[in-house]
Write a protein that holds these residues in place. Structure first.
Motif, PDB file in Angstrom:
ATOM      1  N   ALA A  15       0.583  -1.156  -0.150  1.00  0.00           N
ATOM      2  CA  ALA A  15      -0.259  -0.309  -0.104  1.00  0.00           C
ATOM      3  C   ALA A  15       0.339   1.385   0.040  1.00  0.00           C
ATOM      4  CB  ALA A  15      -1.028   0.462   0.710  1.00  0.00           C
ATOM      5  N   GLU A  16       2.053   1.124   1.010  1.00  0.00           N
ATOM      6  CA  GLU A  16       3.267   2.396   0.567  1.00  0.00           C
ATOM      7  C   GLU A  16       3.885   2.738  -0.243  1.00  0.00           C
ATOM      8  OE1 GLU A  16       3.389   2.689   5.226  1.00  0.00           O
ATOM      9  OE2 GLU A  16       5.537   2.838   4.137  1.00  0.00           O
ATOM     10  N   GLY A  17       4.366   1.202  -0.710  1.00  0.00           N
ATOM     11  CA  GLY A  17       4.608   1.297  -1.986  1.00  0.00           C
ATOM     12  C   GLY A  17       4.222   2.361  -3.569  1.00  0.00           C
ATOM     13  N   MET A  18       2.474   1.386  -3.631  1.00  0.00           N
ATOM     14  CA  MET A  18       1.811   2.386  -4.980  1.00  0.00           C
ATOM     15  C   MET A  18       1.240   3.782  -4.167  1.00  0.00           C
ATOM     16  SD  MET A  18       0.544  -0.463  -6.917  1.00  0.00           S
ATOM     17  CE  MET A  18      -0.189   1.144  -7.856  1.00  0.00           C
ATOM     18  N   GLU A  19       1.688   4.149  -3.038  1.00  0.00           N
ATOM     19  CA  GLU A  19       1.891   5.853  -2.509  1.00  0.00           C
ATOM     20  C   GLU A  19       2.857   6.458  -2.959  1.00  0.00           C
ATOM     21  OE1 GLU A  19       0.825   6.118   1.730  1.00  0.00           O
ATOM     22  OE2 GLU A  19      -0.937   5.378   1.423  1.00  0.00           O
ATOM     23  N   LEU A  20       4.030   5.679  -2.856  1.00  0.00           N
ATOM     24  CA  LEU A  20       5.257   6.095  -3.186  1.00  0.00           C
ATOM     25  C   LEU A  20       5.083   6.513  -4.781  1.00  0.00           C
ATOM     26  CD1 LEU A  20       7.729   4.647  -0.967  1.00  0.00           C
ATOM     27  CD2 LEU A  20       7.081   6.638  -1.422  1.00  0.00           C
ATOM     28  N   LEU A  21       4.882   5.577  -5.482  1.00  0.00           N
ATOM     29  CA  LEU A  21       4.806   4.985  -7.048  1.00  0.00           C
ATOM     30  C   LEU A  21       3.505   6.191  -7.489  1.00  0.00           C
ATOM     31  CD1 LEU A  21       4.595   1.363  -7.900  1.00  0.00           C
ATOM     32  CD2 LEU A  21       6.624   2.806  -8.577  1.00  0.00           C
ATOM     33  N   GLU A  22       2.593   6.378  -6.535  1.00  0.00           N
ATOM     34  CA  GLU A  22       1.379   6.985  -6.740  1.00  0.00           C
ATOM     35  C   GLU A  22       2.010   8.996  -7.033  1.00  0.00           C
ATOM     36  OE1 GLU A  22      -1.795   8.374  -8.569  1.00  0.00           O
ATOM     37  OE2 GLU A  22      -1.511   6.628  -6.680  1.00  0.00           O
ATOM     38  N   ARG A  23       2.990   8.975  -6.245  1.00  0.00           N
ATOM     39  CA  ARG A  23       3.936  10.751  -6.031  1.00  0.00           C
ATOM     40  C   ARG A  23       5.193  10.693  -7.223  1.00  0.00           C
ATOM     41  NH1 ARG A  23       6.345  11.226  -0.504  1.00  0.00           N
ATOM     42  NH2 ARG A  23       7.755  12.261  -1.303  1.00  0.00           N
ATOM     43  N   VAL A  24       6.248   9.992  -7.217  1.00  0.00           N
ATOM     44  CA  VAL A  24       7.139   9.672  -8.733  1.00  0.00           C
ATOM     45  C   VAL A  24       6.452   9.343  -9.692  1.00  0.00           C
ATOM     46  CG1 VAL A  24       8.359   8.722  -7.143  1.00  0.00           C
ATOM     47  CG2 VAL A  24       8.050   7.289  -8.686  1.00  0.00           C
ATOM     48  N   GLY A  25       4.544   9.643  -9.851  1.00  0.00           N
ATOM     49  CA  GLY A  25       4.004   9.426 -11.662  1.00  0.00           C
ATOM     50  C   GLY A  25       4.543   8.365 -12.025  1.00  0.00           C
ATOM     51  N   LEU A  26       4.840   7.474 -11.309  1.00  0.00           N
ATOM     52  CA  LEU A  26       4.122   5.685 -11.951  1.00  0.00           C
ATOM     53  C   LEU A  26       3.212   4.828 -11.275  1.00  0.00           C
ATOM     54  CD1 LEU A  26       8.539   5.744 -11.602  1.00  0.00           C
ATOM     55  CD2 LEU A  26       6.474   5.949 -13.893  1.00  0.00           C
ATOM     56  N   ALA A  27       2.551   5.166 -10.909  1.00  0.00           N
ATOM     57  CA  ALA A  27       1.530   4.079  -9.998  1.00  0.00           C
ATOM     58  C   ALA A  27       1.117   3.560 -11.850  1.00  0.00           C
ATOM     59  CB  ALA A  27       0.193   4.852 -10.258  1.00  0.00           C
ATOM     60  N   ASP A  28       1.110   3.554 -12.836  1.00  0.00           N
ATOM     61  CA  ASP A  28       0.428   2.229 -13.293  1.00  0.00           C
ATOM     62  C   ASP A  28       1.691   2.276 -14.475  1.00  0.00           C
ATOM     63  OD1 ASP A  28       1.897   4.524 -14.440  1.00  0.00           O
ATOM     64  OD2 ASP A  28       1.407   4.984 -16.292  1.00  0.00           O
ATOM     65  N   ARG A  29       3.061   2.159 -13.641  1.00  0.00           N
ATOM     66  CA  ARG A  29       3.926   0.993 -13.927  1.00  0.00           C
ATOM     67  C   ARG A  29       4.185  -0.244 -13.190  1.00  0.00           C
ATOM     68  NH1 ARG A  29       5.947   2.955 -18.674  1.00  0.00           N
ATOM     69  NH2 ARG A  29       3.233   4.452 -19.406  1.00  0.00           N
ATOM     70  N   ALA A  30       3.447  -0.444 -11.899  1.00  0.00           N
ATOM     71  CA  ALA A  30       3.536  -0.844 -10.330  1.00  0.00           C
ATOM     72  C   ALA A  30       4.166  -2.519 -10.924  1.00  0.00           C
ATOM     73  CB  ALA A  30       2.350  -1.590  -9.941  1.00  0.00           C
ATOM     74  N   HIS A  31       3.656  -3.145 -12.216  1.00  0.00           N
ATOM     75  CA  HIS A  31       3.530  -4.561 -12.439  1.00  0.00           C
ATOM     76  C   HIS A  31       3.927  -4.715 -13.270  1.00  0.00           C
ATOM     77  CE1 HIS A  31       1.230  -4.831  -8.901  1.00  0.00           C
ATOM     78  NE2 HIS A  31      -0.034  -4.144  -9.494  1.00  0.00           N
ATOM     79  N   HIS A  32       5.342  -3.618 -14.146  1.00  0.00           N
ATOM     80  CA  HIS A  32       5.868  -3.457 -15.294  1.00  0.00           C
ATOM     81  C   HIS A  32       7.243  -4.081 -15.225  1.00  0.00           C
ATOM     82  CE1 HIS A  32       3.151  -1.291 -17.415  1.00  0.00           C
ATOM     83  NE2 HIS A  32       3.487  -1.326 -18.319  1.00  0.00           N
ATOM     84  N   TYR A  33       8.076  -4.214 -15.392  1.00  0.00           N
ATOM     85  CA  TYR A  33       9.242  -4.388 -15.520  1.00  0.00           C
ATOM     86  C   TYR A  33      10.691  -3.707 -15.363  1.00  0.00           C
ATOM     87  CZ  TYR A  33       7.731  -9.496 -13.845  1.00  0.00           C
ATOM     88  OH  TYR A  33       7.722 -10.189 -13.259  1.00  0.00           O
ATOM     89  N   PRO A  34      11.251  -3.797 -14.367  1.00  0.00           N
ATOM     90  CA  PRO A  34      12.370  -2.783 -15.118  1.00  0.00           C
ATOM     91  C   PRO A  34      12.053  -2.035 -16.405  1.00  0.00           C
ATOM     92  CG  PRO A  34      13.068  -3.675 -13.013  1.00  0.00           C
ATOM     93  CD  PRO A  34      12.020  -4.305 -13.799  1.00  0.00           C
ATOM     94  N   ARG A  35      13.517  -3.016 -17.688  1.00  0.00           N
ATOM     95  CA  ARG A  35      13.210  -3.382 -18.750  1.00  0.00           C
ATOM     96  C   ARG A  35      12.627  -2.090 -19.873  1.00  0.00           C
ATOM     97  NH1 ARG A  35      12.151  -8.325 -17.747  1.00  0.00           N
ATOM     98  NH2 ARG A  35      10.856  -9.619 -19.176  1.00  0.00           N
ATOM     99  N   GLN A  36      11.131  -2.230 -19.050  1.00  0.00           N
ATOM    100  CA  GLN A  36      10.043  -2.165 -19.546  1.00  0.00           C
ATOM    101  C   GLN A  36       9.951  -0.336 -19.464  1.00  0.00           C
ATOM    102  OE1 GLN A  36       7.722  -4.490 -17.962  1.00  0.00           O
ATOM    103  NE2 GLN A  36       6.663  -5.141 -19.863  1.00  0.00           N
ATOM    104  N   LEU A  37      10.407   0.052 -18.439  1.00  0.00           N
ATOM    105  CA  LEU A  37      10.894   1.791 -18.464  1.00  0.00           C
ATOM    106  C   LEU A  37      12.225   2.003 -19.038  1.00  0.00           C
ATOM    107  CD1 LEU A  37       8.714   0.660 -16.642  1.00  0.00           C
ATOM    108  CD2 LEU A  37       9.763   1.762 -14.779  1.00  0.00           C
ATOM    109  N   SER A  38      11.877   3.496 -19.160  1.00  0.00           N
ATOM    110  CA  SER A  38      13.229   4.530 -19.479  1.00  0.00           C
ATOM    111  C   SER A  38      13.584   4.550 -18.508  1.00  0.00           C
ATOM    112  CB  SER A  38      12.235   5.774 -20.730  1.00  0.00           C
ATOM    113  OG  SER A  38      12.247   6.138 -18.663  1.00  0.00           O
ATOM    114  N   GLY A  39      15.050   5.299 -18.411  1.00  0.00           N
ATOM    115  CA  GLY A  39      15.862   5.295 -17.667  1.00  0.00           C
ATOM    116  C   GLY A  39      15.786   6.220 -16.363  1.00  0.00           C
ATOM    117  N   GLY A  40      14.837   7.145 -16.346  1.00  0.00           N
ATOM    118  CA  GLY A  40      14.233   8.774 -15.893  1.00  0.00           C
ATOM    119  C   GLY A  40      13.034   8.408 -14.918  1.00  0.00           C
ATOM    120  N   GLN A  41      12.815   6.997 -15.587  1.00  0.00           N
ATOM    121  CA  GLN A  41      11.773   6.219 -14.451  1.00  0.00           C
ATOM    122  C   GLN A  41      12.639   5.028 -14.287  1.00  0.00           C
ATOM    123  OE1 GLN A  41       9.421   4.515 -18.210  1.00  0.00           O
ATOM    124  NE2 GLN A  41       7.511   6.007 -17.975  1.00  0.00           N
ATOM    125  N   GLN A  42      13.100   4.501 -14.430  1.00  0.00           N
ATOM    126  CA  GLN A  42      13.753   3.626 -13.435  1.00  0.00           C
ATOM    127  C   GLN A  42      14.758   4.268 -12.452  1.00  0.00           C
ATOM    128  OE1 GLN A  42      16.255   0.500 -15.275  1.00  0.00           O
ATOM    129  NE2 GLN A  42      15.721   0.699 -17.253  1.00  0.00           N
TER     130      GLN A  42
END
Ligand code: ADP
Ligand code: MG
Length: 255
Positions: A130-157
């Motif tokens: 739950a806290e992890g999702m809040e943090l992802l919300e804050r960094v603007g990446l809640a929609d990427r919670a279930h992605h893997y790092p390689r699916q993200l840009s460097g800035g997102q990672q």
């Protein structure tokens, strides 16, 4: 709280062979303070924060977190190195963000964030998620919670890496050139996340070449050269009236 600084370095030395990577560094970081470290390549910036995080051992001097000596204990009138478990316990009170993100590739984004709170700090998984999702919300990446790092840009990672770093509620977070490996257009989103954390009162040491960030966000800026702190002060002073010629020429090259 002890009332003293969150972090205190006293006469810290680190040698690599004959070479002193840290040549007697003393520095206090107060709770809630943002200290930005600048300096040329090879001046000891990474070594400084690696020693604080106990990724490297020091050869002389002392480092204290909330007044507690790191890495050593008193023993028969001298000092002896702490065992691995005690070092791990001290390290778990700090976090570090690396230039290369260092996310675990086969964990999802959310799992990367919840792993330390669950495994190291014994937090219930549901709470950590739950806290992890809040943090992802804050960094603007809640929609990427279930992605893997390689699916993200460097800035997102890197924003995930920052969320991971703060998920353990560290006493201090150490950043080593967090935007240096990013394409220029991805830098601002990462700096914005760091600025937000600074505004919330997080205690941070940030090694960076982003001078605009240093100017705006640092409470104090430290200029290193050859393993020493040459000059330090509020960025408004340091940048406008540098007293050492070395800092003046450094600033001329990094406007
Ligand atoms: P910075 O981060 O400011 O570029 P570093 O802290 O990485 O500087 O390095 C400081 C000095 O210590 C440099 O001269 C570097 O070559 C040396 N150094 C750093 N790490 C090692 C190592 N593992 N082995 C040998 N020398 C090292
Ligand atoms: Mg470095």
């Amino acid at each position: 709280m002890t009332g003293g600084p969150a972090l205190r370095l006293r006469g810290v030395r680190k040698n690599f062979g004959e070479h002193a990577a840290l040549d007697g560094v003393s520095l206090d970081v107060q709770e809630g303070e943002v200290v930005v470290v600048i300096g040329p390549s090879g001046s000891g910036k990474s070594t400084l924060i690696r020693c604080v995080h106990q990724l490297d051992t020091i050869d002389a001097g002392a480092i204290y977190l909330d007044g507690e000596l790191l890495g050593y204990e008193q023993h028969r009138g001298g000092l002896r190195a702490l065992g691995a478990r005690r070092v791990a316990a001290q390290r778990s009170r700090m976090s570090m963000v690396f230039q290369q993100f260092n996310l675990i590739p086969h964990f999802t984004v959310l799992r990367n964030i919840t792993e330390a709170p669950v495994r190291v700090h014994g937090r219930p998984r549901a709470e950590a998620e739950a806290e992890g999702m809040e943090l992802l919300e804050r960094v603007g990446l809640a929609d990427r919670a279930h992605h893997y790092p390689r699916q993200l840009s460097g800035g997102q990672q890197q924003r995930v890496a920052i969320a991971r770093a703060v998920a353990t509620k560290p006493r201090i977070t150490l950043f080593d050139e967090p935007t240096s490996a990013l394409d220029p257009e991805l830098v601002d989103d990462v700096l914005a996340v760091m600025r937000g954390l600074a505004e919330e009162g997080m205690t941070m040491i940030v090694v960076t070449h982003e001078m605009a960030f240093a100017r705006e966000v640092a409470d104090r800026c430290v200029f290193m050269e050859s393993g020493r702190i040459v000059e330090s002060g509020p960025p408004a002073e340091l940048f406008t009236t540098p007293s050492s010629p070395r800092l003046r020429s450094f600033l001329a090259r990094h406007h």
